[in-house]
Design a protein around this motif. Sequence first.
Motif, PDB file in Angstrom:
ATOM      1  N   GLU A 106      -9.929  23.748 -12.702  1.00 10.97           N
ATOM      2  CA  GLU A 106     -10.638  24.615 -11.766  1.00 10.97           C
ATOM      3  C   GLU A 106     -10.848  26.002 -12.349  1.00 10.97           C
ATOM      4  N   ASP A 107     -12.061  26.504 -12.173  1.00  8.14           N
ATOM      5  CA  ASP A 107     -12.370  27.899 -12.442  1.00  8.14           C
ATOM      6  C   ASP A 107     -13.511  28.305 -11.504  1.00  8.14           C
ATOM      7  N   ALA A 108     -14.038  29.491 -11.678  1.00  7.37           N
ATOM      8  CA  ALA A 108     -15.071  29.997 -10.761  1.00  7.37           C
ATOM      9  C   ALA A 108     -16.321  29.121 -10.752  1.00  7.37           C
ATOM     10  N   PHE A 109     -16.648  28.464 -11.877  1.00  3.61           N
ATOM     11  CA  PHE A 109     -17.820  27.601 -11.930  1.00  3.61           C
ATOM     12  C   PHE A 109     -17.514  26.206 -11.402  1.00  3.61           C
ATOM     13  N   THR A 110     -16.421  25.614 -11.854  1.00  8.35           N
ATOM     14  CA  THR A 110     -16.145  24.208 -11.535  1.00  8.35           C
ATOM     15  C   THR A 110     -15.653  23.983 -10.115  1.00  8.35           C
ATOM     16  N   ASN A 111     -15.134  25.001  -9.454  1.00  8.90           N
ATOM     17  CA  ASN A 111     -14.576  24.780  -8.110  1.00  8.90           C
ATOM     18  C   ASN A 111     -15.618  24.267  -7.119  1.00  8.90           C
ATOM     19  N   GLN A 112     -16.892  24.520  -7.379  1.00  9.08           N
ATOM     20  CA  GLN A 112     -17.943  24.028  -6.478  1.00  9.08           C
ATOM     21  C   GLN A 112     -18.136  22.517  -6.581  1.00  9.08           C
ATOM     22  N   PHE A 113     -17.587  21.889  -7.632  1.00 15.51           N
ATOM     23  CA  PHE A 113     -17.751  20.454  -7.835  1.00 15.51           C
ATOM     24  C   PHE A 113     -16.469  19.663  -7.571  1.00 15.51           C
ATOM     25  N   LEU A 114     -15.375  20.340  -7.330  1.00 16.75           N
ATOM     26  CA  LEU A 114     -14.097  19.656  -7.125  1.00 16.75           C
ATOM     27  C   LEU A 114     -14.043  19.007  -5.753  1.00 16.75           C
ATOM     28  N   ASP A 115     -13.375  17.868  -5.691  1.00 14.08           N
ATOM     29  CA  ASP A 115     -13.299  17.072  -4.475  1.00 14.08           C
ATOM     30  C   ASP A 115     -11.940  16.382  -4.462  1.00 14.08           C
ATOM     31  N   ASP A 116     -11.296  16.341  -3.302  1.00 15.51           N
ATOM     32  CA  ASP A 116      -9.979  15.700  -3.199  1.00 15.51           C
ATOM     33  C   ASP A 116     -10.020  14.204  -3.472  1.00 15.51           C
ATOM     34  N   SER A 117     -11.186  13.582  -3.341  1.00 15.46           N
ATOM     35  CA  SER A 117     -11.282  12.135  -3.521  1.00 15.46           C
ATOM     36  C   SER A 117     -11.914  11.735  -4.855  1.00 15.46           C
ATOM     37  N   ALA A 118     -12.112  12.718  -5.751  1.00 18.94           N
ATOM     38  CA  ALA A 118     -12.748  12.420  -7.038  1.00 18.94           C
ATOM     39  C   ALA A 118     -12.186  13.317  -8.129  1.00 18.94           C
ATOM     40  N   ASP A 119     -12.329  12.857  -9.362  1.00 20.54           N
ATOM     41  CA  ASP A 119     -11.962  13.660 -10.532  1.00 20.54           C
ATOM     42  C   ASP A 119     -13.225  14.292 -11.084  1.00 20.54           C
ATOM     43  N   LEU A 120     -13.099  15.507 -11.589  1.00 25.05           N
ATOM     44  CA  LEU A 120     -14.206  16.153 -12.277  1.00 25.05           C
ATOM     45  C   LEU A 120     -14.006  15.892 -13.761  1.00 25.05           C
ATOM     46  N   VAL A 121     -15.011  15.308 -14.400  1.00 22.67           N
ATOM     47  CA  VAL A 121     -14.914  14.868 -15.787  1.00 22.67           C
ATOM     48  C   VAL A 121     -16.105  15.408 -16.564  1.00 22.67           C
ATOM     49  N   ALA A 122     -15.853  15.884 -17.786  1.00 19.30           N
ATOM     50  CA  ALA A 122     -16.912  16.381 -18.665  1.00 19.30           C
ATOM     51  C   ALA A 122     -17.020  15.470 -19.878  1.00 19.30           C
ATOM     52  N   CYS A 123     -18.222  14.971 -20.129  1.00 20.86           N
ATOM     53  CA  CYS A 123     -18.502  14.157 -21.311  1.00 20.86           C
ATOM     54  C   CYS A 123     -19.463  14.937 -22.197  1.00 20.86           C
ATOM     55  N   PRO A 124     -19.306  14.853 -23.517  1.00 19.89           N
ATOM     56  CA  PRO A 124     -20.227  15.571 -24.404  1.00 19.89           C
ATOM     57  C   PRO A 124     -21.671  15.149 -24.144  1.00 19.89           C
ATOM     58  N   ALA A 125     -22.549  16.125 -24.037  1.00 19.47           N
ATOM     59  CA  ALA A 125     -23.973  15.828 -23.853  1.00 19.47           C
ATOM     60  C   ALA A 125     -24.432  14.971 -25.024  1.00 19.47           C
ATOM     61  N   GLY A 126     -25.189  13.933 -24.748  1.00 19.37           N
ATOM     62  CA  GLY A 126     -25.678  13.051 -25.788  1.00 19.37           C
ATOM     63  C   GLY A 126     -24.683  11.996 -26.235  1.00 19.37           C
ATOM     64  N   MET A 127     -23.560  11.869 -25.525  1.00 23.88           N
ATOM     65  CA  MET A 127     -22.571  10.861 -25.886  1.00 23.88           C
ATOM     66  C   MET A 127     -23.227   9.480 -25.887  1.00 23.88           C
TER      67      MET A 127
END
Length: 82
Positions: free
Chosen positions: A32-53
């Motif tokens: 969590e930070d100021a940007f990612t907190n808008q996407f956090l959800d108690d029922s889901a994980d926030l995951v980052a994959c490299p663009a173009g993976m």
Amino acid sequence: MPAPAPTDAGPESLPLMGGYRAEADPCRRVGEDAFTNQFLDDSADLVACPAGMENMGVFVTETGAVQVAEAAGFVLFSVPRG
């Protein structure tokens, strides 16, 4: 008149943590930070994959991930816990 170039409104870095499915997984859990907190959800994980993976479609299919943003060279997904 040409259309303006798209800009990345996201941050230059993300609070990345360990691999999502395994330590060596290129997709990382996101904290969590100021940007990612808008996407956090108690029922889901926030995951980052490299663009173009290469196998991003497989990741989405296997996990039920939903793209929520792009930032810092990553595609961010909300992955339901189940």
